[in-house]
Design a protein around this motif. Structure first.
Motif, PDB file in Angstrom:
ATOM      1  N   ASP A  26      -4.366 -21.890   6.037  1.00  0.00           N
ATOM      2  CA  ASP A  26      -3.725 -21.179   5.002  1.00  0.00           C
ATOM      3  C   ASP A  26      -2.106 -21.692   5.200  1.00  0.00           C
ATOM      4  O   ASP A  26      -1.309 -21.143   4.655  1.00  0.00           O
ATOM      5  N   ASN A  27      -2.136 -22.667   6.398  1.00  0.00           N
ATOM      6  CA  ASN A  27      -0.851 -23.157   6.543  1.00  0.00           C
ATOM      7  C   ASN A  27       0.493 -22.366   6.956  1.00  0.00           C
ATOM      8  O   ASN A  27       1.396 -22.304   6.523  1.00  0.00           O
ATOM      9  N   ASP A  28      -0.043 -21.426   7.722  1.00  0.00           N
ATOM     10  CA  ASP A  28       0.998 -20.233   7.992  1.00  0.00           C
ATOM     11  C   ASP A  28       1.377 -20.342   9.595  1.00  0.00           C
ATOM     12  O   ASP A  28       2.205 -19.378  10.182  1.00  0.00           O
ATOM     13  N   GLY A  29       1.247 -21.706  10.130  1.00  0.00           N
ATOM     14  CA  GLY A  29       1.724 -21.728  11.484  1.00  0.00           C
ATOM     15  C   GLY A  29       0.618 -21.234  12.560  1.00  0.00           C
ATOM     16  O   GLY A  29       0.867 -21.545  13.840  1.00  0.00           O
ATOM     17  N   LEU A  30      -0.288 -20.776  12.186  1.00  0.00           N
ATOM     18  CA  LEU A  30      -1.561 -20.164  13.230  1.00  0.00           C
ATOM     19  C   LEU A  30      -2.984 -21.116  13.048  1.00  0.00           C
ATOM     20  O   LEU A  30      -3.036 -20.863  11.623  1.00  0.00           O
ATOM     21  N   SER A  31      -3.361 -21.580  13.919  1.00  0.00           N
ATOM     22  CA  SER A  31      -4.670 -22.422  13.602  1.00  0.00           C
ATOM     23  C   SER A  31      -5.737 -21.373  13.396  1.00  0.00           C
ATOM     24  O   SER A  31      -5.690 -20.135  13.696  1.00  0.00           O
ATOM     25  N   THR A  41      -6.314 -12.194  12.713  1.00  0.00           N
ATOM     26  CA  THR A  41      -5.843 -12.216  11.080  1.00  0.00           C
ATOM     27  C   THR A  41      -6.675 -13.102  10.586  1.00  0.00           C
ATOM     28  O   THR A  41      -7.557 -13.821  10.696  1.00  0.00           O
ATOM     29  N   ASP A  42      -6.430 -13.277   9.081  1.00  0.00           N
ATOM     30  CA  ASP A  42      -7.153 -13.749   7.879  1.00  0.00           C
ATOM     31  C   ASP A  42      -6.759 -15.181   7.926  1.00  0.00           C
ATOM     32  O   ASP A  42      -5.590 -15.450   7.736  1.00  0.00           O
ATOM     33  N   PRO A  43      -7.618 -16.261   8.301  1.00  0.00           N
ATOM     34  CA  PRO A  43      -7.367 -17.622   8.361  1.00  0.00           C
ATOM     35  C   PRO A  43      -7.115 -18.238   6.985  1.00  0.00           C
ATOM     36  O   PRO A  43      -6.509 -19.072   6.780  1.00  0.00           O
ATOM     37  N   GLN A  44      -7.412 -17.342   5.995  1.00  0.00           N
ATOM     38  CA  GLN A  44      -7.387 -17.864   4.409  1.00  0.00           C
ATOM     39  C   GLN A  44      -6.034 -17.112   4.066  1.00  0.00           C
ATOM     40  O   GLN A  44      -5.802 -17.409   2.796  1.00  0.00           O
ATOM     41  N   LYS A  45      -5.281 -16.380   4.767  1.00  0.00           N
ATOM     42  CA  LYS A  45      -4.362 -15.591   3.960  1.00  0.00           C
ATOM     43  C   LYS A  45      -3.007 -15.872   4.713  1.00  0.00           C
ATOM     44  O   LYS A  45      -3.066 -15.471   6.239  1.00  0.00           O
ATOM     45  N   VAL A  46      -1.792 -16.073   4.262  1.00  0.00           N
ATOM     46  CA  VAL A  46      -0.705 -16.627   5.085  1.00  0.00           C
ATOM     47  C   VAL A  46       0.037 -15.133   5.763  1.00  0.00           C
ATOM     48  O   VAL A  46       0.403 -15.228   6.695  1.00  0.00           O
ATOM     49  N   ASP A  55       1.906 -14.769   8.884  1.00  0.00           N
ATOM     50  CA  ASP A  55       1.035 -14.518  10.416  1.00  0.00           C
ATOM     51  C   ASP A  55       1.862 -15.227  11.409  1.00  0.00           C
ATOM     52  O   ASP A  55       2.169 -14.876  12.615  1.00  0.00           O
ATOM     53  N   GLY A  56       1.941 -16.571  11.168  1.00  0.00           N
ATOM     54  CA  GLY A  56       2.586 -17.510  12.360  1.00  0.00           C
ATOM     55  C   GLY A  56       4.030 -17.089  12.826  1.00  0.00           C
ATOM     56  O   GLY A  56       4.297 -17.015  14.078  1.00  0.00           O
ATOM     57  N   ASP A  57       4.950 -16.481  11.798  1.00  0.00           N
ATOM     58  CA  ASP A  57       6.254 -16.097  12.302  1.00  0.00           C
ATOM     59  C   ASP A  57       6.364 -14.865  13.156  1.00  0.00           C
ATOM     60  O   ASP A  57       6.851 -14.680  13.892  1.00  0.00           O
ATOM     61  N   GLU A  58       5.115 -13.974  12.511  1.00  0.00           N
ATOM     62  CA  GLU A  58       5.247 -12.684  13.247  1.00  0.00           C
ATOM     63  C   GLU A  58       4.861 -12.879  14.710  1.00  0.00           C
ATOM     64  O   GLU A  58       5.370 -12.383  15.419  1.00  0.00           O
ATOM     65  N   VAL A  59       3.746 -13.695  14.951  1.00  0.00           N
ATOM     66  CA  VAL A  59       3.189 -13.927  16.325  1.00  0.00           C
ATOM     67  C   VAL A  59       4.365 -14.606  16.929  1.00  0.00           C
ATOM     68  O   VAL A  59       4.720 -14.357  18.300  1.00  0.00           O
ATOM     69  N   ASN A  61       7.305 -14.267  16.894  1.00  0.00           N
ATOM     70  CA  ASN A  61       8.592 -13.355  17.314  1.00  0.00           C
ATOM     71  C   ASN A  61       7.929 -12.130  18.008  1.00  0.00           C
ATOM     72  O   ASN A  61       8.660 -11.230  18.197  1.00  0.00           O
ATOM     73  N   ASN A  62       6.642 -12.247  18.052  1.00  0.00           N
ATOM     74  CA  ASN A  62       6.109 -10.922  19.081  1.00  0.00           C
ATOM     75  C   ASN A  62       5.834  -9.784  18.228  1.00  0.00           C
ATOM     76  O   ASN A  62       5.387  -8.620  18.834  1.00  0.00           O
ATOM     77  N   TYR A  63       5.832  -9.652  16.929  1.00  0.00           N
ATOM     78  CA  TYR A  63       5.513  -8.775  15.990  1.00  0.00           C
ATOM     79  C   TYR A  63       4.033  -8.995  15.693  1.00  0.00           C
ATOM     80  O   TYR A  63       3.330  -9.859  15.545  1.00  0.00           O
ATOM     81  N   SER A  64       3.461  -7.557  15.324  1.00  0.00           N
ATOM     82  CA  SER A  64       2.137  -7.497  15.036  1.00  0.00           C
ATOM     83  C   SER A  64       1.744  -8.158  13.549  1.00  0.00           C
ATOM     84  O   SER A  64       2.545  -7.359  12.435  1.00  0.00           O
ATOM     85  N   PRO A  65       0.818  -9.080  13.471  1.00  0.00           N
ATOM     86  CA  PRO A  65       0.594  -9.655  12.171  1.00  0.00           C
ATOM     87  C   PRO A  65      -0.540  -8.555  11.537  1.00  0.00           C
ATOM     88  O   PRO A  65      -0.975  -9.029  10.360  1.00  0.00           O
ATOM     89  N   LEU A  66      -0.986  -7.687  12.248  1.00  0.00           N
ATOM     90  CA  LEU A  66      -1.878  -6.742  11.657  1.00  0.00           C
ATOM     91  C   LEU A  66      -1.258  -5.449  11.200  1.00  0.00           C
ATOM     92  O   LEU A  66      -1.866  -4.320  10.935  1.00  0.00           O
ATOM     93  N   ASN A  67       0.041  -5.226  11.490  1.00  0.00           N
ATOM     94  CA  ASN A  67       0.638  -3.916  11.279  1.00  0.00           C
ATOM     95  C   ASN A  67       1.797  -4.230   9.884  1.00  0.00           C
ATOM     96  O   ASN A  67       3.050  -4.808  10.378  1.00  0.00           O
ATOM     97  N   PRO A  68       1.798  -3.783   9.026  1.00  0.00           N
ATOM     98  CA  PRO A  68       2.710  -3.953   7.946  1.00  0.00           C
ATOM     99  C   PRO A  68       4.406  -3.185   8.483  1.00  0.00           C
ATOM    100  O   PRO A  68       5.436  -3.754   7.850  1.00  0.00           O
ATOM    101  N   LYS A  69       4.159  -2.309   9.307  1.00  0.00           N
ATOM    102  CA  LYS A  69       5.334  -1.891   9.796  1.00  0.00           C
ATOM    103  C   LYS A  69       5.943  -2.978  10.933  1.00  0.00           C
ATOM    104  O   LYS A  69       5.204  -3.680  11.263  1.00  0.00           O
ATOM    105  N   LYS A  70       7.517  -2.588  11.114  1.00  0.00           N
ATOM    106  CA  LYS A  70       8.163  -3.689  11.840  1.00  0.00           C
ATOM    107  C   LYS A  70       7.602  -3.392  13.378  1.00  0.00           C
ATOM    108  O   LYS A  70       8.630  -2.636  13.992  1.00  0.00           O
ATOM    109  N   VAL A  71       6.570  -3.541  13.893  1.00  0.00           N
ATOM    110  CA  VAL A  71       6.257  -3.263  15.277  1.00  0.00           C
ATOM    111  C   VAL A  71       5.839  -4.507  16.144  1.00  0.00           C
ATOM    112  O   VAL A  71       5.052  -5.292  15.654  1.00  0.00           O
TER     113      VAL A  71
END
Ligand code: CA
Ligand code: CA
Ligand code: CA
Ligand code: CA
Length: 245
Positions: A26-31, A41-46, A55-59, A61-71
């Motif tokens: 999905d070219n989100d910066g995470l293999s 995370t979903d490898p087919q979903k950015v 997902d890649g930017d969240e990881v 910057n240490n943010y959770s890619p599984l929580n829509p809140k800023k955690v």
């Protein structure tokens, strides 16, 4: 010359990709591999959690890619097992499975009690370790090389705290110092007359040195503040390794 530089740059960009066979569908910066096996995370979903950040930017910057809140990942506990997602990644446990090894004990409970959350065999423990940094006046504690925390200390003035690798040899809720004061939460260091303890208390009840933390002022012992001393005392076992440098 310019062609050569461009060629070298391309080579350096291409080589790691070829070497590790990294696929990022999905070219989100995470293999795909990291998405599936580590971050869940979903490898087919950015943007797995749909919060507008990939997902890649969240990881990164240490943010959770599984929580829509800023955690942050260290504050998120996706599977509610008492171990944060950040710690699960460090301990290589499954952040979407509350009991990674399937032994009936939650990952968080196993880590809190020092057990291996990746080993189903009952009673297998992880190695504990303490590191004291005299220059920075800090004490850090580790479980299986994962740092659990760090506290300010006050070590011995004039380099009186011995450097080297030791073990904790004895524990006492309240020890008496030859200097005429009480040392709460005493942890003795093997082969040394010094130990780790809470800020000392004079017989008249006066608590010494709250403002000494961060400065070497003791006779050689490693003093911890009120609170941290109890945490370390309860966590440490006789035989735990300690390195002082
Ligand atoms: Ca990806
Ligand atoms: Ca996201
Ligand atoms: Ca887990
Ligand atoms: Ca378990």
């Amino acid at each position: 010359m310019r062609k050569l530089v461009v060629f070298i740059i391309i080579l350096f960009i291409a080589l790691p990709v070829l070497a590790n066979n990294i696929v990022d569908t999905d070219n989100d910066g995470l293999s795909d591999e990291l998405e599936v096996n580590l971050y869940k995370t979903d490898p087919q979903k950015v943007d797995t959690d749909g919060d507008g950040y990939n997902d890649g930017d969240e990881v990164k910057n240490n943010y959770s890619p599984l929580n829509p809140k800023k955690v942050k990942m260290k504050d998120n506990d996706y599977d509610h097992d008492g171990l944060s997602d950040g710690m699960e990644i460090k301990f290589k446990t499954d952040l979407t499975n509350s009991d990674t090894d399937g032994d009936g004990y939650k990952d968080g409970d196993e880590i809190n009690k020092g057990y291996d959350p990746l080993n189903k065999t009952f009673g297998v423990k992880l190695a504990k370790k303490i590191e004291v940094n005299l220059k920075q006046q800090t004490l850090s504690y580790f479980l299986s090389n994962v740092k659990l925390g760090e506290f300010l200390v006050s070590s011995g003035k004039n380099n009186t705290t011995p450097k080297g690798n030791f073990k904790i040899s004895n524990k006492s809720i309240k020890a008496w110092s030859p200097y005429g004061l009480w040392m709460p939460y005493w942890l003795g260091i093997e082969g040394q007359k010094f130990g780790i303890h809470e800020l000392p208390i004079w017989p008249n009840g006066y608590r010494e040195g709250q403002d000494h933390l961060g400065k070497p002022v003791s006779h050689g012992c490693i003093r911890l503040g009120v609170g941290p001393a109890k945490i370390i005392y309860n966590w440490i076992e006789k035989g735990t390794k300690i390195s002082i440098n």
